[in-house]
Design a protein around this motif. Structure first.
Motif, PDB file in Angstrom:
ATOM      1  N   ALA A 150       0.831  -1.208   0.000  1.00 38.40           N
ATOM      2  CA  ALA A 150       0.000   0.000   0.000  1.00 38.40           C
ATOM      3  C   ALA A 150       0.866   1.258   0.000  1.00 38.40           C
ATOM      4  N   THR A 151       1.890   1.267   0.852  1.00 43.67           N
ATOM      5  CA  THR A 151       2.765   2.440   0.907  1.00 43.67           C
ATOM      6  C   THR A 151       3.520   2.627  -0.401  1.00 43.67           C
ATOM      7  N   ALA A 152       4.060   1.545  -0.930  1.00 45.61           N
ATOM      8  CA  ALA A 152       4.824   1.643  -2.180  1.00 45.61           C
ATOM      9  C   ALA A 152       3.948   2.159  -3.316  1.00 45.61           C
ATOM     10  N   VAL A 153       2.711   1.676  -3.398  1.00 47.75           N
ATOM     11  CA  VAL A 153       1.837   2.065  -4.507  1.00 47.75           C
ATOM     12  C   VAL A 153       1.396   3.520  -4.375  1.00 47.75           C
ATOM     13  N   ILE A 154       0.971   3.960  -3.194  1.00 48.26           N
ATOM     14  CA  ILE A 154       0.494   5.339  -3.091  1.00 48.26           C
ATOM     15  C   ILE A 154       1.638   6.329  -3.283  1.00 48.26           C
ATOM     16  N   VAL A 155       2.826   5.995  -2.784  1.00 46.58           N
ATOM     17  CA  VAL A 155       3.967   6.888  -2.993  1.00 46.58           C
ATOM     18  C   VAL A 155       4.290   6.986  -4.480  1.00 46.58           C
ATOM     19  N   ASN A 156       4.329   5.859  -5.177  1.00 47.18           N
ATOM     20  CA  ASN A 156       4.622   5.886  -6.606  1.00 47.18           C
ATOM     21  C   ASN A 156       3.528   6.615  -7.376  1.00 47.18           C
ATOM     22  N   ALA A 157       2.269   6.294  -7.060  1.00 43.72           N
ATOM     23  CA  ALA A 157       1.152   6.869  -7.816  1.00 43.72           C
ATOM     24  C   ALA A 157       1.065   8.375  -7.636  1.00 43.72           C
ATOM     25  N   LYS A 158       1.498   8.887  -6.478  1.00 44.69           N
ATOM     26  CA  LYS A 158       1.426  10.324  -6.236  1.00 44.69           C
ATOM     27  C   LYS A 158       2.699  11.066  -6.631  1.00 44.69           C
ATOM     28  N   ILE A 159       3.862  10.455  -6.368  1.00 45.57           N
ATOM     29  CA  ILE A 159       5.111  11.213  -6.421  1.00 45.57           C
ATOM     30  C   ILE A 159       5.898  11.008  -7.703  1.00 45.57           C
ATOM     31  N   GLN A 160       5.803   9.826  -8.322  1.00 43.96           N
ATOM     32  CA  GLN A 160       6.711   9.510  -9.423  1.00 43.96           C
ATOM     33  C   GLN A 160       6.657  10.565 -10.536  1.00 43.96           C
ATOM     34  N   ARG A 161       5.458  11.029 -10.877  1.00 44.06           N
ATOM     35  CA  ARG A 161       5.298  12.190 -11.751  1.00 44.06           C
ATOM     36  C   ARG A 161       3.918  12.783 -11.509  1.00 44.06           C
ATOM     37  N   PRO A 162       3.807  13.703 -10.570  1.00 44.75           N
ATOM     38  CA  PRO A 162       2.486  14.183 -10.136  1.00 44.75           C
ATOM     39  C   PRO A 162       1.735  15.020 -11.159  1.00 44.75           C
ATOM     40  N   SER A 163       2.399  15.485 -12.197  1.00 43.44           N
ATOM     41  CA  SER A 163       1.763  16.427 -13.119  1.00 43.44           C
ATOM     42  C   SER A 163       1.001  15.760 -14.253  1.00 43.44           C
TER      43      SER A 163
END
Length: 433
Positions: free
Chosen positions: A252-265
């Motif tokens: 859960a942590t890995a997915v939400i961090v990636n989904a939000k931060i990897q490219r937020p724009s």
């Protein structure tokens, strides 16, 4: 009475229509181009892009500097900015298209009627595609490459903030087309950036076969509401990650961090985190710390605020408003809500989602299957990031957009989505009685 168009407006319309007539001329050549010819064009287009990388980056630096001077938000500048790695990705995208099967001419169905008529349903190009988009120069290459591979003509109308970048890119693409012996008019750039040019494209019946808008909500609405040519709607992405009571916390942590931060724009980034009440106290504080440490602003519901306040994080988060649940931030901002059940999570997505990409994190296969079946979105995920909603990641080579509608195309649109079909019928003198 409707006011007659001014002389300057008429001149602008004639210039746009003349470009579209050139596109229609190129269409006749592209329709019959062989797979070998089209692949050679893609290869040469990639070579020319890489050879012109320095010029493209110099032009892009001018666009980025002007955008910053105009006070454009960083999310928009991120979509606009190019570097050598991003140019390389464009080149790699064209190379990937070469390796993919050419859908044109593919036999979709074949049957023979009792009267002997031999009927075949085969894929054919769409024709002239007007691609209307905003600040992402990579779309210029994706759209051009997909169009060439499928025997279509791309008429590109990018945003004014990316004009210099797009001009440099299209010059390189023209060099590649010419080297492969295909008409340069297979890829055309509308260099006039008046808003009226959008309306002229989407109302040019007989000259434009399909319009595809790709950008913010305002642009998409303008095209959908005013077009009289066929449109494939690419929607905004108010995407959700739902952490179920049976979630694996590390996943859960890995997915939400990636989904939000990897490219937020970008449109497939997560904008809202939904957390089942049974795991909120145990998992949410640690996830919040990780997100906050990465610069994410959290806007949370009252229950989430209480859970975070209990561990000393109250001063680091904001109370969410009703507007937050419906917002596509395209930035390092995340709305967080605690829900009572899977049903509540789905109800929230139904109310605020945009039918783009939705995620459930759970080890409960029954809950996962319910989510995947009931959530009405172009792409639904179980234990994976929404950032994979992308033509390249799906193995399509590139994408021309992500469709959130249901007719003809849905989800990442690759080669097949840029074709239509026709019926080819062979007879032996049959007449209808």
């Amino acid at each position: 009475m409707t006011e007659a168009p001014s002389g300057s407006a008429m001149a602008l319309q004639e210039a746009v229509h003349e470009m579209l007539r050139r596109a229609q001329g190129a269409k006749r050549t592209l329709f019959v181009a062989s797979t070998k010819q089209k692949n050679e064009a893609l290869r040469e287009m990639g070579k020319a892009l890489w050879a012109e990388c320095a010029a493209i980056l110099a032009a892009n630096m001018e666009d980025v500097a002007a955008a910053r001077e105009a006070g454009q938000p960083e999310a928009r500048i991120d979509r606009l900015a190019l570097d050598e790695r991003r140019v390389r990705q464009m080149v790699d995208g064209l190379a990937a298209l070469i390796e993919l099967p050419d859908p044109v001419g593919e036999r979709m169905e074949h049957f023979v009627r009792p009267n002997g008529l031999d009927i075949r349903k085969v894929r054919v190009p769409m024709g002239v595609i007007a691609m209307i988009y905003e600040a992402r120069p990579n779309v210029t290459v994706d759209a051009a490459g997909l169009a060439v591979k499928t025997g279509n003509v791309a008429v590109l109308r990018g945003g004014r903030e990316a004009l210099k970048s797009n001009q440099a890119i299209v010059r390189a693409l023209h060099r590649g087309l010419a080297a492969a012996g295909l008409p340069q008019d297979a890829v055309l750039l509308v260099e006039r950036t008046e808003r009226e040019t959008v309306d002229m494209l989407i109302r040019a019946r007989g000259l434009v076969d399909l319009a595809i808008p790709r950008g913010g909500e305002g642009l998409i609405r303008r095209v959908v509401e005013n077009a009289i040519v066929p449109v494939i709607e690419t929607g905004v992405g108010n995407c959700h990650v739902y952490v179920d009571k049976a979630a694996d916390f590390a996943k859960a942590t890995a997915v939400i961090v990636n989904a939000k931060i990897q490219r937020p724009s970008v449109c497939n980034a997560a904008e809202t985190l939904l957390v089942h009440k049974d795991v909120a106290a145990q998992w949410l504080p640690e996830a919040a710390r990780t997100l906050l440490a990465s610069g994410v602003e959290l806007r949370v519901c009252d229950r989430a605020y209480a859970a975070l306040a209990a561990v000393g994080l109250a001063d680091l988060v904001q109370h969410a408003t009703e507007a937050d649940w419906a917002t596509e931030y395209l930035a390092l901002t995340l709305a967080v809500r605690i829900v009572d059940s899977l049903d509540d999570a789905i109800a929230h997505i139904e109310r605020y989602g945009t039918a783009h990409s939705e995620v459930i994190i759970t080890e409960d296969e029954v809950a996962a299957e319910q989510f995947l079946q009931r959530v009405d979105a172009a792409v639904v995920y179980h234990n994976a990031s929404s950032r994979f909603t992308d033509g390249f990641e799906f193995g399509f080579g590139a994408e021309i957009g992500i469709s959130t509608q249901k007719l003809h195309a849905r989800g990442p649109m690759g080669l097949r989505e840029l074709t239509s079909y026709k019926y080819v019928v062979h007879g032996d003198g049959q007449v209808r009685k």
